[in-house]
Write a protein that holds these residues in place. Structure first.
Motif, PDB file in Angstrom:
ATOM      1  N   MET A 236       0.846  -1.202   0.000  1.00 60.95           N
ATOM      2  CA  MET A 236       0.000   0.000   0.000  1.00 60.95           C
ATOM      3  C   MET A 236       0.882   1.252   0.000  1.00 60.95           C
ATOM      4  N   TYR A 237       0.711   2.076  -1.020  1.00 62.46           N
ATOM      5  CA  TYR A 237       1.446   3.341  -1.088  1.00 62.46           C
ATOM      6  C   TYR A 237       0.692   4.422  -0.327  1.00 62.46           C
ATOM      7  N   ASP A 238       1.430   5.417   0.149  1.00 62.04           N
ATOM      8  CA  ASP A 238       0.786   6.589   0.739  1.00 62.04           C
ATOM      9  C   ASP A 238       0.117   7.410  -0.358  1.00 62.04           C
ATOM     10  N   ILE A 239       0.865   7.682  -1.428  1.00 59.67           N
ATOM     11  CA  ILE A 239       0.379   8.520  -2.522  1.00 59.67           C
ATOM     12  C   ILE A 239       0.758   7.890  -3.853  1.00 59.67           C
ATOM     13  N   CYS A 240      -0.171   7.876  -4.786  1.00 58.13           N
ATOM     14  CA  CYS A 240       0.091   7.441  -6.162  1.00 58.13           C
ATOM     15  C   CYS A 240      -0.378   8.554  -7.090  1.00 58.13           C
ATOM     16  N   THR A 241       0.542   9.087  -7.891  1.00 60.96           N
ATOM     17  CA  THR A 241       0.196  10.134  -8.846  1.00 60.96           C
ATOM     18  C   THR A 241      -0.026   9.534 -10.228  1.00 60.96           C
ATOM     19  N   ILE A 242      -1.050  10.007 -10.918  1.00 61.39           N
ATOM     20  CA  ILE A 242      -1.334   9.576 -12.287  1.00 61.39           C
ATOM     21  C   ILE A 242      -1.372  10.813 -13.176  1.00 61.39           C
ATOM     22  N   GLY A 243      -0.490  10.827 -14.182  1.00 65.54           N
ATOM     23  CA  GLY A 243      -0.455  11.963 -15.088  1.00 65.54           C
ATOM     24  C   GLY A 243       0.693  11.861 -16.063  1.00 65.54           C
ATOM     25  N   HIS A 244       0.614  12.610 -17.144  1.00 61.81           N
ATOM     26  CA  HIS A 244       1.654  12.564 -18.170  1.00 61.81           C
ATOM     27  C   HIS A 244       2.871  13.399 -17.790  1.00 61.81           C
ATOM     28  N   ILE A 245       4.037  12.863 -18.103  1.00 63.07           N
ATOM     29  CA  ILE A 245       5.245  13.684 -18.127  1.00 63.07           C
ATOM     30  C   ILE A 245       5.269  14.396 -19.476  1.00 63.07           C
ATOM     31  N   THR A 246       5.639  15.654 -19.468  1.00 58.40           N
ATOM     32  CA  THR A 246       5.648  16.428 -20.698  1.00 58.40           C
ATOM     33  C   THR A 246       7.067  16.834 -21.093  1.00 58.40           C
ATOM     34  N   LEU A 247       7.180  17.297 -22.321  1.00 58.93           N
ATOM     35  CA  LEU A 247       8.347  18.068 -22.725  1.00 58.93           C
ATOM     36  C   LEU A 247       7.935  19.531 -22.654  1.00 58.93           C
TER      37      LEU A 247
ATOM     38  N   TYR B 115       5.671   6.129  -2.247  1.00 55.42           N
ATOM     39  CA  TYR B 115       5.135   6.866  -3.386  1.00 55.42           C
ATOM     40  C   TYR B 115       5.327   6.105  -4.687  1.00 55.42           C
ATOM     41  N   ARG B 116       4.342   6.246  -5.592  1.00 52.13           N
ATOM     42  CA  ARG B 116       4.460   5.662  -6.928  1.00 52.13           C
ATOM     43  C   ARG B 116       3.861   6.618  -7.961  1.00 52.13           C
ATOM     44  N   LEU B 117       4.473   6.633  -9.124  1.00 52.26           N
ATOM     45  CA  LEU B 117       4.006   7.432 -10.255  1.00 52.26           C
ATOM     46  C   LEU B 117       3.549   6.514 -11.378  1.00 52.26           C
ATOM     47  N   ILE B 118       2.395   6.827 -11.963  1.00 50.26           N
ATOM     48  CA  ILE B 118       1.938   6.166 -13.182  1.00 50.26           C
ATOM     49  C   ILE B 118       1.891   7.225 -14.275  1.00 50.26           C
ATOM     50  N   THR B 119       2.647   7.002 -15.349  1.00 51.54           N
ATOM     51  CA  THR B 119       2.733   7.985 -16.409  1.00 51.54           C
ATOM     52  C   THR B 119       2.707   7.310 -17.769  1.00 51.54           C
ATOM     53  N   ALA B 120       2.726   8.106 -18.820  1.00 52.91           N
ATOM     54  CA  ALA B 120       2.754   7.578 -20.189  1.00 52.91           C
ATOM     55  C   ALA B 120       3.567   8.535 -21.051  1.00 52.91           C
TER      56      ALA B 120
ATOM     57  N   ASP C 249      -2.259   0.125  -5.164  1.00 51.44           N
ATOM     58  CA  ASP C 249      -3.134   0.501  -4.060  1.00 51.44           C
ATOM     59  C   ASP C 249      -2.495   1.638  -3.274  1.00 51.44           C
ATOM     60  N   ALA C 250      -3.284   2.669  -2.968  1.00 45.05           N
ATOM     61  CA  ALA C 250      -2.740   3.840  -2.284  1.00 45.05           C
ATOM     62  C   ALA C 250      -3.809   4.489  -1.407  1.00 45.05           C
ATOM     63  N   GLN C 251      -3.354   5.219  -0.391  1.00 52.15           N
ATOM     64  CA  GLN C 251      -4.287   5.988   0.431  1.00 52.15           C
ATOM     65  C   GLN C 251      -4.856   7.169  -0.363  1.00 52.15           C
ATOM     66  N   ILE C 252      -3.980   7.829  -1.126  1.00 54.99           N
ATOM     67  CA  ILE C 252      -4.385   8.993  -1.910  1.00 54.99           C
ATOM     68  C   ILE C 252      -3.927   8.812  -3.348  1.00 54.99           C
ATOM     69  N   TYR C 253      -4.845   8.992  -4.289  1.00 54.82           N
ATOM     70  CA  TYR C 253      -4.509   9.025  -5.717  1.00 54.82           C
ATOM     71  C   TYR C 253      -4.558  10.486  -6.164  1.00 54.82           C
TER      72      TYR C 253
ATOM     73  N   MET D  98      -8.654   7.810  -1.473  1.00 54.33           N
ATOM     74  CA  MET D  98      -9.042   9.208  -1.651  1.00 54.33           C
ATOM     75  C   MET D  98      -8.514   9.716  -2.990  1.00 54.33           C
ATOM     76  N   VAL D  99      -9.321  10.488  -3.703  1.00 56.92           N
ATOM     77  CA  VAL D  99      -8.891  11.091  -4.954  1.00 56.92           C
ATOM     78  C   VAL D  99      -8.565  12.566  -4.715  1.00 56.92           C
ATOM     79  N   SER D 100      -7.339  12.937  -5.043  1.00 60.12           N
ATOM     80  CA  SER D 100      -6.901  14.331  -5.034  1.00 60.12           C
ATOM     81  C   SER D 100      -6.773  14.764  -6.482  1.00 60.12           C
ATOM     82  N   LEU D 101      -7.343  15.913  -6.820  1.00 62.85           N
ATOM     83  CA  LEU D 101      -7.398  16.337  -8.217  1.00 62.85           C
ATOM     84  C   LEU D 101      -6.887  17.758  -8.387  1.00 62.85           C
ATOM     85  N   ASP D 102      -5.932  17.931  -9.286  1.00 60.05           N
ATOM     86  CA  ASP D 102      -5.581  19.259  -9.775  1.00 60.05           C
ATOM     87  C   ASP D 102      -6.482  19.503 -10.979  1.00 60.05           C
ATOM     88  N   ILE D 103      -7.412  20.425 -10.859  1.00 58.50           N
ATOM     89  CA  ILE D 103      -8.502  20.579 -11.820  1.00 58.50           C
ATOM     90  C   ILE D 103      -8.062  21.119 -13.172  1.00 58.50           C
ATOM     91  N   GLN D 104      -6.874  21.739 -13.259  1.00 59.58           N
ATOM     92  CA  GLN D 104      -6.535  22.552 -14.430  1.00 59.58           C
ATOM     93  C   GLN D 104      -6.735  21.839 -15.765  1.00 59.58           C
TER      94      GLN D 104
END
Length: 309
Positions: free
Chosen positions: A1-12, A43-48, A111-115, A138-144
């Motif tokens: 179980m991770y504390d935080i898992c971030t999902i999002g693209h890495i950019t150039l 912590y874990r990162l999921i990216t594409a 699996d994480a406490q906060i996504y 829990m879902v944490s969202l940056d709305i931008q």
């Protein structure tokens, strides 16, 4: 179980300021991951990314960040142009990456406490994925990103068409004052925060750039100061750095005021240099305990509206 898992693209990213032009990796997932990597957190990162950008991922892994990398035909390419006022920027998009779908929630070992979700464009992360993750933690969202669409390579903002369906599943939401106005139709911070809370968001965070931030949760407003930096070099990623600090402190048991101020201190360190956050816990604590860094609170009108609530 991770504390935080971030999902999002890495950019150039091409970052243009009045002082320099720099090419570097970017995106919510990159800046958030770099900011949190030196702290004691699972912590874990999921990216594409496209195959050509895999060396960026490999470098992050060498730095100790656990990453799941999904294939994508392209990597997101952003151009960020800042004037002297670093609270505002012009953005262009040259390429988009493949979206994250509901199947991401089925990936093993996430699996994480906060996504923490960091969409950069409106179709980056499906609502089905957001709802599936809310069943796991829990879902944490940056709305931008959900408010952005691209036309002729220019980034434009519009209301989030899926907000009625999605916001009820969001525990923590971050928006700056402009994004808040786009999604709520409200100009006044207190009214915008209350609108989002009524939509189902448990913790509403409105960032105000150099003026600080405001948090609304469980019927209470928290006024978070900004710590005046020694110099302003590059604001790219400051919001992501703030959220890394906020969620880190929250995981450690901090209350909203403590979490907000911890995030604000991290953002101050980040804005003083180009590229991602490179500080550590001691530097953050130095700012929090220092009398040398002026505290800048949200404007008087906001403070008045909070006191009258």
């Amino acid at each position: 179980m991770y504390d935080i898992c971030t999902i999002g693209h890495i950019t150039l990213d091409k970052v243009v300021t009045t002082q320099s032009v720099n090419f570097m990796p970017g995106g919510t997932s990159f800046y958030f991951s770099k900011a949190i990597q030196k702290f004691d957190v699972d912590y874990r990162l999921i990216t594409a990314v496209a195959a050509a950008e895999l060396p960026i991922v490999e470098q992050l892994q060498k730095e100790g960040i656990e990453i799941t990398t999904l294939p994508s035909e392209h990597t997101v390419f952003f151009e960020n142009i800042y004037s002297q006022n670093q609270d505002h920027r012009e953005q262009n998009v040259l390429y988009k990456a493949d979206p994250f779908t509901k199947e991401v929630a089925l990936l093993p070992n996430i699996d994480a406490q906060i996504y923490h979700l960091g969409p950069l464009l409106s179709d980056d992360i499906s609502v089905e994925l957001l709802k599936a993750l809310a069943q796991k933690g829990m879902v944490s969202l940056d709305i931008q990103g959900f408010l952005r669409f691209v036309k002729n390579q220019k980034v434009h903002y519009t209301d989030w068409v899926d907000k009625d369906e999605a916001l009820a599943h969001v525990s923590i939401l971050k928006a700056n004052e402009y994004e808040m106005e786009v999604i709520t139709g409200q100009k006044e911070i207190r009214a915008g925060a209350l609108y989002l809370a009524e939509m189902g968001v448990k913790e509403v965070i409105i960032t105000l750039g150099s003026k600080g931030s405001v948090i609304y949760t469980e019927g209470n407003f928290y006024e978070i100061p900004a710590f005046k930096p020694k110099q302003v070099v590059d604001a790219t990623g400051c919001g992501d750095t703030y959220m890394a600090g906020y969620l880190l402190k929250k995981i450690k048991g901090g209350n909203p005021q403590e979490a907000g101020e911890f995030g604000a201190a991290m953002a101050t360190i980040k804005i003083q240099s180009s590229g991602p956050f490179s500080g550590d816990l001691q530097q953050v604590e130095n700012i929090l305990n220092s009398t040398l860094h002026e505290k800048i609170f949200p404007w008087e009108e906001l403070a008045s509206s909070i006191s009258q609530s």
